[in-house]
Design a protein around this motif. Structure first.
Motif, PDB file in Angstrom:
ATOM      1  N   TYR A  63       0.961  -1.543  -0.343  1.00  0.00           N
ATOM      2  CA  TYR A  63      -0.066   0.140  -0.010  1.00  0.00           C
ATOM      3  C   TYR A  63       0.519   1.277   0.280  1.00  0.00           C
ATOM      4  O   TYR A  63       0.112   2.604   0.119  1.00  0.00           O
ATOM      5  CB  TYR A  63      -0.522  -0.357   1.059  1.00  0.00           C
ATOM      6  N   SER A  68      -2.884   5.448   4.744  1.00  0.00           N
ATOM      7  CA  SER A  68      -3.853   4.767   4.868  1.00  0.00           C
ATOM      8  C   SER A  68      -4.149   5.870   6.493  1.00  0.00           C
ATOM      9  O   SER A  68      -4.182   7.005   6.858  1.00  0.00           O
ATOM     10  CB  SER A  68      -3.180   4.059   6.323  1.00  0.00           C
ATOM     11  N   VAL A  72     -12.132   5.651   7.065  1.00  0.00           N
ATOM     12  CA  VAL A  72     -12.519   5.615   5.919  1.00  0.00           C
ATOM     13  C   VAL A  72     -13.646   4.763   5.445  1.00  0.00           C
ATOM     14  O   VAL A  72     -13.275   3.507   6.799  1.00  0.00           O
ATOM     15  CB  VAL A  72     -11.614   5.762   4.438  1.00  0.00           C
ATOM     16  N   GLU A  75     -15.284   1.355   0.875  1.00  0.00           N
ATOM     17  CA  GLU A  75     -15.661   2.270   0.234  1.00  0.00           C
ATOM     18  C   GLU A  75     -14.350   2.175  -0.755  1.00  0.00           C
ATOM     19  O   GLU A  75     -13.809   1.777  -1.720  1.00  0.00           O
ATOM     20  CB  GLU A  75     -16.696   2.953  -0.310  1.00  0.00           C
ATOM     21  N   ASP A  76     -13.013   2.701   0.228  1.00  0.00           N
ATOM     22  CA  ASP A  76     -11.534   2.463   0.228  1.00  0.00           C
ATOM     23  C   ASP A  76     -10.882   1.157  -0.453  1.00  0.00           C
ATOM     24  O   ASP A  76     -10.225   0.966  -0.953  1.00  0.00           O
ATOM     25  CB  ASP A  76     -11.199   3.714   1.266  1.00  0.00           C
ATOM     26  N   THR A  77     -11.633   0.138   0.410  1.00  0.00           N
ATOM     27  CA  THR A  77     -10.978  -1.119  -0.066  1.00  0.00           C
ATOM     28  C   THR A  77     -11.194  -1.567  -1.021  1.00  0.00           C
ATOM     29  O   THR A  77     -11.282  -2.607  -1.991  1.00  0.00           O
ATOM     30  CB  THR A  77     -11.433  -2.254   1.288  1.00  0.00           C
ATOM     31  N   GLY A  80      -9.399   0.096  -3.796  1.00  0.00           N
ATOM     32  CA  GLY A  80      -7.943  -0.710  -3.801  1.00  0.00           C
ATOM     33  C   GLY A  80      -7.657  -2.158  -3.921  1.00  0.00           C
ATOM     34  O   GLY A  80      -6.534  -2.051  -4.025  1.00  0.00           O
ATOM     35  N   PRO A 235      -8.697  -0.916   6.513  1.00  0.00           N
ATOM     36  CA  PRO A 235      -8.270   0.744   6.748  1.00  0.00           C
ATOM     37  C   PRO A 235      -7.605   0.923   8.573  1.00  0.00           C
ATOM     38  O   PRO A 235      -6.509   0.986   7.947  1.00  0.00           O
ATOM     39  CB  PRO A 235      -9.362   2.089   6.296  1.00  0.00           C
TER      40      PRO A 235
END
Length: 908
Positions: A63, A68, A72, A75-77, A80, A235
């Motif tokens: 990452y 990080s 969050v 949706e970030d996961t 990514g 996250p």
């Protein structure tokens, strides 16, 4: 047309033989390429399926630092990991996309150590987010899915029921995990689950999430467990493990069913390109890499396929040449049977091109019918696209009859014969020079082809330019046949001198007729096909015997138990094996695949075999390697050597030297006390073992302990890394009929991998490439044995009119019927038996010269070339053709019984 039909009907049986020979050869040469193509595809798929470790395409990246945020949302996961997996899949080269399955993605932490009440010795924890089109489906036994960071920033984690029981924690419990820099990571268990489908592909990324794994020796085991993160909890895990504590991995499983041999080369190139340029996959984050063993596996299997194709090319080339010679003998017979009619046609004004056209039309119909039947047989055996190697055989079958017919018809033309004796001798000398030149050219070509094949090897055969290499065995057989043909008059001359001493007329007549009726073409053809019978039979037997020897080279015993790491409990396993029923001998030892060697020029690494010499020597005595006094010498030397260099058995090149061996973090000086005896030449994965050093395991342990103690005393400290390296065993060998069953019962105690020689041999013989080649060798040997019988029949039919005339005359002069039968047998047998026996001997000699260039080691699985094995049935062609002669003589004798004396006198 009616005349042509009557002529064909009069010579029906030679034409039927031609149809049969053409049909069989066309069927084989049409079906074999398709069969080999199917076997090549199967070999590629099997290699990929059986690969261990798997050949999946793995794309990974970190990452990176500073990206990080524990607050969050999921949706970030999804962006990514989930979306990144889809983007990588769409960016893969078009050639790879059909053979790769849907991606399995995971974001996994680095190794975290933990300790819980039920796991006081500690363990290793991996926290992972999994995705394969969606998050894994689970059934919650307690609690719920993990979410954002908990109290004090704890990472929320879900555990499977098995992992929770091993750790002794449940939903709502907390524990601490430590990073490698001793940073504490608080963990909150939010739920305990069971997988809806444990066989789902999503769990293959981290199977430890469902089932804990124990590694290491029994006295100090390490438990490895996994915990499940959700899109919402990842996250927080990333933030807690900054900067490089979480790695994204995108695994694309290979679909073996989508692979074939034709596209494997391009796939290997594409994989290598991605490994060299991982940015082509558009993987996000720093440290991107692409790894896969697919290119290596495909390259290896393509090498085996190429070798098998080349070996099959040599065999099919031999079959094609043999069939061509049979067709030439058949065409010669037709021309002889029709010689009177052809000369009459020529005398009546027929042109040679017209005679050739008529014979060619008949040959085209006959050979075309045979080719059509052969193609149907080939399609029934192996359906698919028609291959074209058989065209050469058809061309010979169509062109040979008009050529022989034209030559026979041309003999009726008046030819001028010089009246001057000197001119006649000069013309005879010119013919002799031409004949010798042709024979010498053939000898040179055969020698050159054989030398080139031995130097380059069969794997270099790649196209039409190398057909001479493929035809090397046939060229050698033809050249040998010409030499044997020169020896036949000498043999007959000796037989004639013996026959002259007989008081009976039959031996003398038989030898005289044998010298007058011999023909070079049938003789050469018979030598060639019998050579092919012996060669193919010996190659098949050599390959099968080599596979058995290869099983010993690879396994080294009837069964071997290996552990991933050295295990002090293996002597107990060896004891349990020794007590098993049907176990004759057991040995335990340490196999170090590669250890550095110093103070010897040209050798920088060796395989170390640390064993108990006496038990291991007794075990080898019950294998094909045999007993060796070297183990006794090693045992005595190790017993006497309390201090100083370590006694060792070394390769011949190391005798007289004083090498040093690197073992762990100490350097051990060796004292060569003897040469290494015959040992298994391969590792379990089939790779060559290389030079091997054998030492006494107890002596090695004592020397290593002494060196480590001396170093500690010299330095006056016990720093980390100064502990003596372990010399625990990792291998147990056993021989005996019950060894495999006993090993299956004893191996689970140490989580050992069991490899049996019987299973290895079964797998090798079931290999699609090796099995296909052996089947082809057997088939060609059987066909050539049949063709040898056909040649004998055709040759006997060609000389039958002259033999009938001479024997009828002898009967008129008072020779009894029984004696005429003996004369007929004596006329046919000498040249036929010499040709068959000479062909068998040539085949036996050739197999020794061709084992290495034919790369049979790839079929047998050995590290070196197999030893030649000559089966007894290679001499069957001699008995077969002799039996054929006796049948022919019996049939001709029965026909002569019906002749009337008046008819004989009128005709003759």
């Amino acid at each position: 047309m009616r005349t042509a039909w009557r002529r064909s009907r009069a010579d029906l049986w030679p034409l039927v033989v031609t149809v049969l020979v053409v049909a069989l050869t066309v069927g084989v040469t049409d079906a074999v390429p398709r069969l080999l193509g199917d076997r090549a595809d199967t070999a590629v798929r099997s290699a990929v399926t059986d690969a261990d470790p798997a050949v999946d395409l793995v794309v990974s990246s970190r990452y990176g630092a500073g990206a990080s945020d524990p607050t969050v949302g999921p949706e970030d996961t999804r962006i990514g990991v989930d979306d990144a997996a889809r983007d990588i899949a769409s960016a893969l080269p078009p050639a790879l996309q059909p053979v790769l399955g849907a991606p399995v993605a995971d974001a996994t932490s680095t190794d975290l150590t933990l300790s819980t009440p039920d796991l006081p010795t500690g363990g290793v924890l991996w926290m992972s987010y999994l995705w394969a089109g969606q998050e894994p489906a689970v059934r919650w036994l307690a609690g719920s899915a993990p979410g954002g960071p908990g109290r004090d920033g704890a990472v929320q984690l879900a555990l499977s029921d098995d992992v929770a029981r091993v750790l002794g924690v449940g939903a709502g419990d907390t524990f601490q995990a430590l990073m490698t820099d001793r940073t504490v990571v608080p963990v909150l268990v939010t739920g305990v689950f069971d997988a809806d489908d444990p066989s789902d592909l999503v769990w293959t990324a981290r199977p430890e999430i469902l089932e804990p794994r124990v590694v290491g020796p029994p006295d100090a085991p390490t438990t490895v467990v996994g915990g499940l993160l959700s899109a919402a909890s990842l996250p927080a895990a990333r933030a807690a493990l900054e900067p490089d504590g979480v790695t994204r991995t995108f695994r694309f499983p290979v679909e073996p069913g989508a692979l074939d041999y034709a596209g494997s080369g391009g796939l290997a190139t594409e994989i290598a390109a991605l490994e060299a340029s991982p940015e082509l996959t558009t993987v996000p984050g720093p440290g991107a890499s692409v790894t896969s063993r697919l290119d290596l596996v495909l390259t290896q299997v393509r090498g085996r396929v190429a070798a098998t194709w080349s070996q099959a090319t040599v065999v099919l080339a031999g079959l094609g040449w043999g069939t061509g010679l049979v067709l030439l003998v058949g065409a010669d017979l037709l021309a002889r049977r029709r010689s009177a009619a052809l000369r009459t046609l020529r005398a009546r004004g027929a042109s040679l091109p017209g005679i050739a056209a008529g014979a060619a039309a008949e040959a085209a119909v006959v050979v075309g019918a045979g080719a059509a039947v052969g193609l149907v047989l080939g399609q029934v055996a192996v359906p698919g696209t028609i291959s074209w190697p058989w065209v050469a055989v058809v061309a010979v079958g169509v062109l040979a009859p008009p050529a022989f017919a034209t030559v026979t018809a041309a003999r009726s033309d008046a030819r001028r014969v010089p009246t001057d004796r000197h001119h006649r001798r000069l013309a005879q000398r010119v013919r002799s020079v031409r004949r010798v030149s042709v024979e010498a050219a053939l000898l040179v070509l055969a020698a050159a082809a054989l030398v080139a094949l031995r130097r380059r090897g069969v794997v270099s055969i790649s196209g039409p330019a190398d057909l001479a290499l493929a035809a090397a065995p046939v060229l050698v057989a033809a050249a040998g046949a010409l030499l044997l043909w020169r020896a036949v008059p000498v043999l007959l001359g000796g037989a004639l001198r013996v026959a002259r001493r007989s008081r009976k007329a039959a031996p003398l007549l038989a030898v005289a007729r044998a010298g007058a009726t011999g023909a070079v073409l049938p003789f050469v053809a018979l030598v060639v096909v019998t050579t092919l019978v012996a060669l193919c039979g010996a190659l098949a037997s050599t390959a099968r015997a080599g596979q058995a020897q290869g099983s010993w080279d690879t396994v080294g015993a009837d069964v071997v138990v290996r552990t991933t790491v050295p295990d002090a409990a293996l002597p107990d396993v060896a004891g349990a094996l020794a007590a098993g029923e049907g176990v004759d001998a057991v040995a335990v030892g340490r196999v170090q695949v590669r250890s550095e060697l110093f103070d010897v020029r040209g050798v920088d690494a060796v395989r170390v075999l640390a064993v108990d010499p006496e038990p291991y020597g007794e075990l080898l005595a019950r294998t094909p390697f045999g007993s060796s006094p070297a183990f006794g010498v090693l045992s005595d030397a190790a017993t006497r050597a309390s201090t100083g260099p370590l006694p060792a058995l070394v390769p011949e090149a190391l005798l007289g030297t004083r090498p040093s061996l690197r073992w762990g973090n100490v350097t051990v000086e060796l004292e060569p006390v003897g040469q290494v005896p015959a040992l298994p030449a391969q590792q379990a994965d089939g790779t060559p073992a290389g030079p091997t050093v054998v030492v006494d395991r107890a002596a090695l342990a004592a020397v290593v302990q002494a060196l480590a103690a001396a170093r500690a005393e010299r330095t006056g400290t016990q720093r980390f890394g100064t502990d003596p390296p372990e010399v625990d065993p990792n291998t147990v060998w056993a021989v005996g009929p019950g060894a495999a069953a006993s090993a299956d019962e004893a191996a689970p105690a140490v989580r050992g991998h069991v490899l049996t020689r019987a299973q290895w041999l079964t797998d090798r013989r079931d290999d699609p490439l090796a099995g296909g080649l052996l089947a082809l060798l057997t088939l060609v040997a059987a066909l050539c044995a049949g063709y040898a019988t056909v040649i004998v029949v055709l040759a006997a039919a060609a000389s039958a009119p002259g033999r009938s005339t001479s024997l009828a005359t002898a009967r008129v002069l008072g020779l009894r019927h029984r004696d005429t039968t003996r004369v007929a047998a004596g006329e046919l047998l000498p040249s036929i038996v010499v040709a068959a026996a000479g062909g068998v001997l040539l085949g036996m000699v050739l197999v020794g010269a061709l084992v290495a260039p034919l790369a049979l080691r790839l079929v047998t699985g050995q590290s070196g070339d197999p030893g030649v094995v000559l089966p007894w049935w290679t001499v069957v062609p001699v008995g077969l053709v002799a039996a054929a002669v006796l049948v022919i003589v019996t049939v001709e004798s029965s026909a002569r019984r019906r002749e009337r004396l008046g008819q004989v006198l009128r005709v003759r």
